[in-house]
Design a protein around this motif. Structure first.
Motif, mmCIF file in Angstrom:
data_model
loop_
_atom_site.group_PDB
_atom_site.id
_atom_site.type_symbol
_atom_site.label_atom_id
_atom_site.label_comp_id
_atom_site.label_asym_id
_atom_site.label_seq_id
_atom_site.Cartn_x
_atom_site.Cartn_y
_atom_site.Cartn_z
ATOM 1 N N MET A 28 0.833 -1.210 0.000
ATOM 2 C CA MET A 28 0.000 0.000 0.000
ATOM 3 C C MET A 28 0.865 1.256 0.000
ATOM 4 N N VAL A 29 1.900 1.269 0.801
ATOM 5 C CA VAL A 29 2.753 2.462 0.893
ATOM 6 C C VAL A 29 3.566 2.655 -0.388
ATOM 7 N N ILE A 30 4.096 1.583 -0.925
ATOM 8 C CA ILE A 30 4.902 1.697 -2.144
ATOM 9 C C ILE A 30 4.048 2.093 -3.342
ATOM 10 N N ALA A 31 2.811 1.596 -3.405
ATOM 11 C CA ALA A 31 1.940 1.865 -4.553
ATOM 12 C C ALA A 31 1.135 3.155 -4.411
ATOM 13 N N LYS A 32 1.340 3.899 -3.337
ATOM 14 C CA LYS A 32 0.493 5.062 -3.046
ATOM 15 C C LYS A 32 0.448 6.105 -4.154
ATOM 16 N N ASP A 33 1.513 6.263 -4.904
ATOM 17 C CA ASP A 33 1.544 7.288 -5.947
ATOM 18 C C ASP A 33 0.766 6.900 -7.194
ATOM 19 N N GLU A 34 0.344 5.649 -7.277
ATOM 20 C CA GLU A 34 -0.445 5.175 -8.418
ATOM 21 C C GLU A 34 -1.781 4.605 -7.961
ATOM 22 N N MET A 35 -2.271 5.062 -6.805
ATOM 23 C CA MET A 35 -3.407 4.397 -6.176
ATOM 24 C C MET A 35 -4.684 4.429 -7.009
ATOM 25 N N ALA A 36 -4.948 5.497 -7.740
ATOM 26 C CA ALA A 36 -6.164 5.524 -8.576
ATOM 27 C C ALA A 36 -6.112 4.410 -9.619
ATOM 28 N N GLU A 37 -4.961 4.222 -10.234
ATOM 29 C CA GLU A 37 -4.804 3.160 -11.229
ATOM 30 C C GLU A 37 -4.846 1.782 -10.577
ATOM 31 N N VAL A 38 -4.282 1.673 -9.379
ATOM 32 C CA VAL A 38 -4.289 0.402 -8.654
ATOM 33 C C VAL A 38 -5.722 0.027 -8.287
ATOM 34 N N ARG A 39 -6.519 1.004 -7.832
ATOM 35 C CA ARG A 39 -7.929 0.722 -7.499
ATOM 36 C C ARG A 39 -8.675 0.181 -8.705
ATOM 37 N N ARG A 40 -8.460 0.800 -9.866
ATOM 38 C CA ARG A 40 -9.130 0.321 -11.092
ATOM 39 C C ARG A 40 -8.673 -1.095 -11.446
ATOM 40 N N ALA A 41 -7.374 -1.331 -11.381
ATOM 41 C CA ALA A 41 -6.836 -2.655 -11.711
ATOM 42 C C ALA A 41 -7.320 -3.708 -10.706
ATOM 43 N N PHE A 42 -7.411 -3.333 -9.436
ATOM 44 C CA PHE A 42 -7.878 -4.265 -8.410
ATOM 45 C C PHE A 42 -9.329 -4.656 -8.677
ATOM 46 N N TYR A 43 -10.155 -3.672 -8.998
ATOM 47 C CA TYR A 43 -11.559 -3.962 -9.282
ATOM 48 C C TYR A 43 -11.689 -4.840 -10.527
ATOM 49 N N LYS A 44 -10.916 -4.536 -11.537
ATOM 50 C CA LYS A 44 -10.954 -5.320 -12.776
ATOM 51 C C LYS A 44 -10.544 -6.773 -12.502
ATOM 52 N N LYS A 45 -9.562 -6.955 -11.625
ATOM 53 C CA LYS A 45 -9.060 -8.293 -11.327
ATOM 54 C C LYS A 45 -9.992 -9.077 -10.417
ATOM 55 N N THR A 46 -10.541 -8.415 -9.398
ATOM 56 C CA THR A 46 -11.295 -9.132 -8.362
ATOM 57 C C THR A 46 -12.807 -8.956 -8.450
ATOM 58 N N GLY A 47 -13.254 -7.898 -9.132
ATOM 59 C CA GLY A 47 -14.688 -7.607 -9.163
ATOM 60 C C GLY A 47 -15.178 -6.940 -7.888
ATOM 61 N N LYS A 48 -14.248 -6.571 -7.028
ATOM 62 C CA LYS A 48 -14.588 -5.928 -5.755
ATOM 63 C C LYS A 48 -13.658 -4.739 -5.548
ATOM 64 N N GLY A 49 -14.172 -3.677 -4.956
ATOM 65 C CA GLY A 49 -13.357 -2.499 -4.707
ATOM 66 C C GLY A 49 -12.295 -2.752 -3.648
ATOM 67 N N LEU A 50 -11.171 -2.077 -3.783
ATOM 68 C CA LEU A 50 -10.074 -2.223 -2.825
ATOM 69 C C LEU A 50 -10.512 -1.822 -1.422
ATOM 70 N N VAL A 51 -11.265 -0.732 -1.298
ATOM 71 C CA VAL A 51 -11.741 -0.290 0.010
ATOM 72 C C VAL A 51 -12.637 -1.354 0.630
#
Length: 86
Positions: A28-51
């Motif tokens: 989470m700390v390392i990826a913080k600067d790309e978090m908007a893109e990570v949230r989108r990729a996480f949802y695309k991968k899992t079908g569930k929001g990161l939050v």
């Protein structure tokens, strides 16, 4: 790494029995600067929001901190000061 790699790493840290807190915090700390893109990729991968996933796996101040990090946008300028400084 690409946001898709972070999404996969975050899912791996939280998937299964028990959460790997050390990995989750680091990712989470390392990826913080790309978090908007990570949230989108996480949802695309899992079908569930990161939050949503964090809220289901964590609790208390730990959960609140991770949720704040996960909601961060790359343009945000976060000013975190220790409580005793305020």
């Amino acid at each position: 790494p690409a946001p898709e790699i972070w999404a996969e790493a975050l899912e791996g840290a939280m998937k299964g029995v028990g959460t790997s807190d050390e990995l989750l915090i680091n990712f989470m700390v390392i990826a913080k600067d790309e978090m908007a893109e990570v949230r989108r990729a996480f949802y695309k991968k899992t079908g569930k929001g990161l939050v949503d996933w964090i809220e289901g796996e964590c609790s208390g101040d730990y959960k609140n901190t991770l949720v704040a990090l996960s909601c961060r946008n790359s343009e945000d300028d976060i000013d975190l000061k220790p409580l005793y400084w305020t």
